[in-house]
Write an enzyme that holds these catalytic residues in place. Structure first.
Site, short mmCIF file in Angstrom:
data_model
loop_
_atom_site.label_atom_id
_atom_site.label_comp_id
_atom_site.label_asym_id
_atom_site.label_seq_id
_atom_site.Cartn_x
_atom_site.Cartn_y
_atom_site.Cartn_z
CD GLU A 74 -1.20 -2.26 2.30
OE1 GLU A 74 -1.96 -2.84 3.10
OE2 GLU A 74 0.03 -2.52 2.22
CB CYS B 131 -0.47 -2.85 8.98
SG CYS B 131 0.55 -1.53 8.29
CB CYS C 278 -1.05 0.65 5.19
SG CYS C 278 0.61 0.05 4.76
#
Length: 144
Positions: A78, A104, A107
């Site tokens: 990402e 996560c 991100c």
């Protein structure tokens, strides 16, 4: 004719992008899409010009998934998709992220500040805080 939905189509492309990953733990692919057009793609791997994990090993080998992100030498898929958009002067505001794995918390925070509209992912990740942050920010989250 068995035509995939747009979500399925873009998720399949994310899966192909993930094949470029050099991570020893998870091969992740991501892309940003707006108005059914791909804006940028990214996969997880070491920063440009540095040795990849598949050559030098993984510092997180015995660390639980979803923890100790600072030990990881890879840039997340990402993050790389956001960086590619920035390098090429493409805004991700209002875009949808398609990612093979749930983002996560790191991100998720980047997507919130990038004003992403929607996140679509396939595989879960042990980071419930990321999902809470996205929800609090009003970002639609869909697991395919």
């Amino acid at each position: 004719m068995d035509r995939p939905s747009l979500d399925q189509y873009f998720m399949e492309i994310a899966a192909v992008v993930s094949k470029r990953s050099t991570c020893l733990r998870n091969q992740v692919g991501a892309l940003f899409v707006k108005e059914n057009r791909i804006l940028s793609t990214g996969y997880n791997g070491a920063p440009t010009g540095l040795p990849h994990c598949d050559s030098v090993g993984c510092l997180r080998e015995r660390v639980a998934s979803g923890t100790r992100h600072e030990l990881c030498r890879a840039v997340h898929a990402e993050q790389n998709a956001i960086i590619q958009a920035a390098i090429h002067g493409v805004s991700i505001e209002g875009a949808t992220l398609y990612c093979t794995h749930q983002p996560c918390i790191l991100c998720a925070k980047m997507m919130i500040n990038g004003r992403v509209r929607k996140v679509v992912y396939r595989q879960s990740y042990p980071d419930q805080d990321a999902l809470k942050f996205l929800e609090l920010a009003g970002i639609e989250v869909v697991r395919l």
